[in-house]
Write a protein that holds these residues in place. Structure first.
Motif, mmCIF file in Angstrom:
data_model
loop_
_atom_site.group_PDB
_atom_site.id
_atom_site.type_symbol
_atom_site.label_atom_id
_atom_site.label_comp_id
_atom_site.label_asym_id
_atom_site.label_seq_id
_atom_site.Cartn_x
_atom_site.Cartn_y
_atom_site.Cartn_z
ATOM 1 N N LEU A 93 -3.458 -46.335 16.527
ATOM 2 C CA LEU A 93 -4.328 -46.485 17.698
ATOM 3 C C LEU A 93 -4.948 -45.150 18.102
ATOM 4 O O LEU A 93 -6.146 -45.075 18.393
ATOM 5 C CB LEU A 93 -3.535 -47.072 18.870
ATOM 6 C CG LEU A 93 -4.312 -47.348 20.144
ATOM 7 C CD1 LEU A 93 -5.437 -48.341 19.891
ATOM 8 C CD2 LEU A 93 -3.393 -47.870 21.221
ATOM 9 N N ALA A 94 -4.154 -44.091 18.096
ATOM 10 C CA ALA A 94 -4.680 -42.768 18.450
ATOM 11 C C ALA A 94 -5.746 -42.329 17.446
ATOM 12 O O ALA A 94 -6.798 -41.793 17.838
ATOM 13 C CB ALA A 94 -3.539 -41.751 18.499
ATOM 14 N N LEU A 95 -5.500 -42.554 16.160
ATOM 15 C CA LEU A 95 -6.502 -42.199 15.151
ATOM 16 C C LEU A 95 -7.774 -43.021 15.309
ATOM 17 O O LEU A 95 -8.886 -42.496 15.153
ATOM 18 C CB LEU A 95 -5.918 -42.373 13.750
ATOM 19 C CG LEU A 95 -4.846 -41.360 13.349
ATOM 20 C CD1 LEU A 95 -4.250 -41.731 11.990
ATOM 21 C CD2 LEU A 95 -5.411 -39.957 13.316
ATOM 22 N N LEU A 99 -11.383 -41.456 15.997
ATOM 23 C CA LEU A 99 -12.479 -41.784 15.106
ATOM 24 C C LEU A 99 -13.660 -42.359 15.885
ATOM 25 O O LEU A 99 -14.816 -41.998 15.636
ATOM 26 C CB LEU A 99 -12.009 -42.768 14.033
ATOM 27 C CG LEU A 99 -13.046 -43.179 12.979
ATOM 28 C CD1 LEU A 99 -13.484 -41.958 12.187
ATOM 29 C CD2 LEU A 99 -12.482 -44.238 12.071
ATOM 30 N N GLY A 100 -13.367 -43.243 16.844
ATOM 31 C CA GLY A 100 -14.409 -43.810 17.678
ATOM 32 C C GLY A 100 -15.162 -42.756 18.477
ATOM 33 O O GLY A 100 -16.384 -42.779 18.572
ATOM 34 N N VAL A 101 -14.432 -41.829 19.066
ATOM 35 C CA VAL A 101 -15.053 -40.740 19.836
ATOM 36 C C VAL A 101 -15.864 -39.845 18.908
ATOM 37 O O VAL A 101 -16.993 -39.445 19.226
ATOM 38 C CB VAL A 101 -13.978 -39.918 20.595
ATOM 39 C CG1 VAL A 101 -14.558 -38.649 21.157
ATOM 40 C CG2 VAL A 101 -13.344 -40.769 21.685
ATOM 41 N N TRP A 102 -15.324 -39.565 17.729
ATOM 42 C CA TRP A 102 -16.029 -38.692 16.773
ATOM 43 C C TRP A 102 -17.346 -39.340 16.316
ATOM 44 O O TRP A 102 -18.372 -38.684 16.223
ATOM 45 C CB TRP A 102 -15.112 -38.416 15.595
ATOM 46 C CG TRP A 102 -15.712 -37.505 14.563
ATOM 47 C CD1 TRP A 102 -15.982 -36.188 14.672
ATOM 48 C CD2 TRP A 102 -16.122 -37.892 13.245
ATOM 49 N NE1 TRP A 102 -16.531 -35.705 13.516
ATOM 50 C CE2 TRP A 102 -16.623 -36.748 12.615
ATOM 51 C CE3 TRP A 102 -16.104 -39.099 12.549
ATOM 52 C CZ2 TRP A 102 -17.121 -36.758 11.325
ATOM 53 C CZ3 TRP A 102 -16.577 -39.108 11.264
ATOM 54 C CH2 TRP A 102 -17.087 -37.958 10.667
ATOM 55 N N ILE A 103 -17.315 -40.653 16.031
ATOM 56 C CA ILE A 103 -18.521 -41.373 15.578
ATOM 57 C C ILE A 103 -19.555 -41.415 16.693
ATOM 58 O O ILE A 103 -20.745 -41.216 16.458
ATOM 59 C CB ILE A 103 -18.160 -42.785 15.093
ATOM 60 C CG1 ILE A 103 -17.392 -42.695 13.765
ATOM 61 C CG2 ILE A 103 -19.386 -43.657 14.937
ATOM 62 C CD1 ILE A 103 -16.840 -44.009 13.278
ATOM 63 N N LYS A 104 -19.101 -41.682 17.924
ATOM 64 C CA LYS A 104 -20.026 -41.794 19.054
ATOM 65 C C LYS A 104 -20.699 -40.460 19.360
ATOM 66 O O LYS A 104 -21.873 -40.420 19.711
ATOM 67 C CB LYS A 104 -19.291 -42.304 20.290
ATOM 68 C CG LYS A 104 -20.193 -42.591 21.436
ATOM 69 C CD LYS A 104 -19.481 -43.309 22.544
ATOM 70 C CE LYS A 104 -20.489 -43.590 23.626
ATOM 71 N NZ LYS A 104 -20.047 -44.533 24.570
#
Length: 106
Positions: A93-95, A99-104
């Protein structure tokens, strides 16, 4: 029956002297004569039952002076205490969040 760590006093066994108001479980029965403390249970009633069983078995049903039901402070859960499946789910979940924050932001 061992001595639980982090125990705090609540009420004497005869319930005539209140030391501190109960806030919730878990509870344990403590016998000062035997210098033992029961395993923690969820309710005061269960702890009182533990006390009655102890009195019947070791004291002929008599109440030792100073016996009490105590509230046991639960120990905080440490990372090593978390079940393996929960550890894996937490890391995944943390990864996923990272990943979501990095993509956004990328």
């Amino acid at each position: 029956m061992g001595q639980p760590r982090g125990a705090s006093f609540i009420m004497s066994g005869d319930e005539t002297r209140v030391r501190r108001a109960p806030v919730g479980g878990p509870y344990a029965y403590r016998c000062p004569l035997c210098r033992t403390t029961s395993e923690p249970v969820e309710t005061r009633a269960e702890a009182k039952d533990e006390g009655q069983d102890h009195r019947d078995e070791f004291h002929g049903g008599h109440h030792p002076d100073g016996e009490e039901v105590i509230r046991v402070e639960p120990e905080p859960m440490r990372w090593v205490d978390v079940p393996r499946g929960q550890k894996i789910a937490t890391v995944v979940l943390a990864l996923a969040l990272l990943l979501g924050v990095w993509i956004k932001t990328g």
